[in-house]
Write an enzyme that holds these catalytic residues in place. Sequence first.
Site, PDB file in Angstrom:
ATOM      1  N   LYS A  44       0.753  -1.216   0.117  1.00 50.04           N
ATOM      2  CA  LYS A  44      -0.106   0.002  -0.067  1.00 50.04           C
ATOM      3  C   LYS A  44       1.026   1.185   0.113  1.00 50.04           C
ATOM      4  O   LYS A  44       0.442   2.309  -0.688  1.00 50.04           O
ATOM      5  CB  LYS A  44      -0.893  -0.053   1.205  1.00 50.04           C
ATOM      6  CG  LYS A  44      -1.745   1.280   1.394  1.00 50.04           C
ATOM      7  CD  LYS A  44      -2.706   1.595   0.354  1.00 50.04           C
ATOM      8  CE  LYS A  44      -3.690   2.846   0.570  1.00 50.04           C
ATOM      9  NZ  LYS A  44      -4.594   3.181  -0.368  1.00 50.04           N
ATOM     10  N   LYS A  63       0.269  11.652   5.616  1.00 49.03           N
ATOM     11  CA  LYS A  63       0.336  10.557   6.486  1.00 49.03           C
ATOM     12  C   LYS A  63       1.161   9.511   5.635  1.00 49.03           C
ATOM     13  O   LYS A  63       2.207   8.994   6.134  1.00 49.03           O
ATOM     14  CB  LYS A  63      -0.737   9.810   7.208  1.00 49.03           C
ATOM     15  CG  LYS A  63      -0.602   8.878   7.903  1.00 49.03           C
ATOM     16  CD  LYS A  63      -1.879   7.752   7.665  1.00 49.03           C
ATOM     17  CE  LYS A  63      -2.649   7.706   6.663  1.00 49.03           C
ATOM     18  NZ  LYS A  63      -3.364   6.507   6.416  1.00 49.03           N
TER      19      LYS A  63
HETATM   20  P1  NAD Z   1     -12.334   9.109   7.116  1.00 51.83           P
HETATM   21  O1  NAD Z   1     -11.635  10.153   8.058  1.00 51.83           O
HETATM   22  O2  NAD Z   1     -13.453   9.364   6.474  1.00 51.83           O
HETATM   23  O3  NAD Z   1     -12.700   8.096   8.208  1.00 51.83           O
HETATM   24  C1  NAD Z   1     -12.300   7.469   9.473  1.00 51.83           C
HETATM   25  C2  NAD Z   1     -13.523   7.462  10.528  1.00 51.83           C
HETATM   26  O4  NAD Z   1     -12.605   6.748  11.624  1.00 51.83           O
HETATM   27  C3  NAD Z   1     -14.108   8.461  10.885  1.00 51.83           C
HETATM   28  O5  NAD Z   1     -15.276   8.479  10.570  1.00 51.83           O
HETATM   29  C4  NAD Z   1     -13.658   8.960  12.089  1.00 51.83           C
HETATM   30  O6  NAD Z   1     -14.782   9.459  12.967  1.00 51.83           O
HETATM   31  C5  NAD Z   1     -13.388   7.423  12.746  1.00 51.83           C
HETATM   32  N1  NAD Z   1     -12.510   7.357  13.815  1.00 51.83           N
HETATM   33  C6  NAD Z   1     -11.222   8.092  14.052  1.00 51.83           C
HETATM   34  N2  NAD Z   1     -10.919   7.429  15.001  1.00 51.83           N
HETATM   35  C7  NAD Z   1     -11.675   6.916  15.631  1.00 51.83           C
HETATM   36  C8  NAD Z   1     -11.852   5.890  16.973  1.00 51.83           C
HETATM   37  N3  NAD Z   1     -10.884   5.962  17.937  1.00 51.83           N
HETATM   38  N4  NAD Z   1     -12.855   5.056  17.326  1.00 51.83           N
HETATM   39  C9  NAD Z   1     -13.782   5.015  16.337  1.00 51.83           C
HETATM   40  N5  NAD Z   1     -14.013   5.576  15.145  1.00 51.83           N
HETATM   41  C10 NAD Z   1     -12.739   6.507  14.789  1.00 51.83           C
HETATM   42  O7  NAD Z   1     -11.044   8.419   6.523  1.00 51.83           O
HETATM   43  P2  NAD Z   1     -11.276   7.538   5.164  1.00 51.83           P
HETATM   44  O8  NAD Z   1     -10.996   8.185   4.138  1.00 51.83           O
HETATM   45  O9  NAD Z   1     -12.224   6.632   5.043  1.00 51.83           O
HETATM   46  O10 NAD Z   1      -9.888   6.570   5.196  1.00 51.83           O
HETATM   47  C11 NAD Z   1      -9.748   5.586   6.329  1.00 51.83           C
HETATM   48  C12 NAD Z   1      -8.276   4.903   6.318  1.00 51.83           C
HETATM   49  O11 NAD Z   1      -8.401   4.302   4.879  1.00 51.83           O
HETATM   50  C13 NAD Z   1      -6.991   5.496   6.046  1.00 51.83           C
HETATM   51  O12 NAD Z   1      -6.147   4.753   6.569  1.00 51.83           O
HETATM   52  C14 NAD Z   1      -7.017   6.065   4.989  1.00 51.83           C
HETATM   53  O13 NAD Z   1      -5.616   6.453   4.471  1.00 51.83           O
HETATM   54  C15 NAD Z   1      -7.304   4.778   4.019  1.00 51.83           C
HETATM   55  N6  NAD Z   1      -7.793   4.992   2.470  1.00 51.83           N
HETATM   56  C16 NAD Z   1      -8.603   6.057   2.173  1.00 51.83           C
HETATM   57  C17 NAD Z   1      -8.992   6.129   0.756  1.00 51.83           C
HETATM   58  C18 NAD Z   1     -10.003   7.020   0.393  1.00 51.83           C
HETATM   59  O14 NAD Z   1      -9.982   7.345  -0.668  1.00 51.83           O
HETATM   60  N7  NAD Z   1     -10.583   7.991   1.325  1.00 51.83           N
HETATM   61  C19 NAD Z   1      -8.743   5.088   0.100  1.00 51.83           C
HETATM   62  C20 NAD Z   1      -7.743   4.120   0.210  1.00 51.83           C
HETATM   63  C21 NAD Z   1      -7.356   4.055   1.529  1.00 51.83           C
END
Ligand code: NAD
Length: 296
Positions: free
Chosen positions: A171, A239
Amino acid sequence: MTTIGFIGLGIMGGPMARHLVAAGHEVTGFNRSPEKTRPLVDAGGRAAGSVAEAVDGADVVALMLPDSPDVEAVLDGEDGVFATAKPGTLVIDFSTIRPDVARDLAERAAARGLRMIDAPVSGGQAGAENATLSIMVGGKADDVGAARPLLDAVGRTVVHVGPIGSGQTVKAANQLIVAGNIALLAEALVFLQAHGADLPAAVEVLGGGLAGSAVLTQKAQKMLDADYTPGFRIDLHHKDMGIVADAARAAGVVTPVGALVAQLVAATRAAGDGGSDHSALHRTIAGLSGEATGRP
Ligand code: NAD
């Protein structure tokens, strides 16, 4: 049918949890901001008020959290997954975190009789919504086999790439390639615009040749419209560039182009675009040529 506790229902985790419900599983979701459980409940899942409540009775715990400290806190914090999950529970971490942290957490999970795989994803918000994610899976073959039906419910290209932590390494490489792609696409659009080119026509023909890419398909129009609604936030890509830099250093290799792109990502964040889509790199790159596309 599997009973799943799903923690982290953001841009990615929300639709993934709903696909697991649609595949016939019993999903209980927990999110720090509780209103994000609503779409899961509307889709037939359940909302939990704490990590422990989501984990209660679960055979599988899935995580989709922002960063390594979030995953560590949810797994090994007070009343976290390690303290509350029943023995034999399989933890699937879909989050993008440091490979060394994934290995360390898997060891701690094993010491408590739990199993863990890392399964970071690529494909963006569209991939999560359409269940077409690429999933790079690290872990023991038996555990990956057990998770397979769930991975297939949220992804299209699911590949076991090696032992625990390997998914995160692949990744990190993915994020290096995507950031570089976005930066060069942004430069090309600024260049074409300066020449007064017909931009939609240029994008169409570029997309059909060797310059074509998923990045071009998904991001060119967003850049042309200066629509930087996330998607994938600059904060998260910042990050990930840190993960790449640290993991490259640990392996004794250099990523000079990646280092430059990481600086452009950091500049985009410093200028106030941390919450914008990573296509906002275009705004920084346009600014270097004196073109203003407006800050949020
Ligand atoms: P996001 O910020 O939309 O979602 C993360 C969620 O986790 C939020 O709703 C937040 O409230 C919740 N959260 C944070 N800490 C928490 C805790 N302690 N307990 C419960 N909930 C908690 O982020 P995202 O875009 O969904 O990304 C999530 C992961 O996926 C990241 O590691 C990101 O790098 C990866 N990712 C994102 C994408 C994208 O296109 N958005 C693509 C591939 C990978």
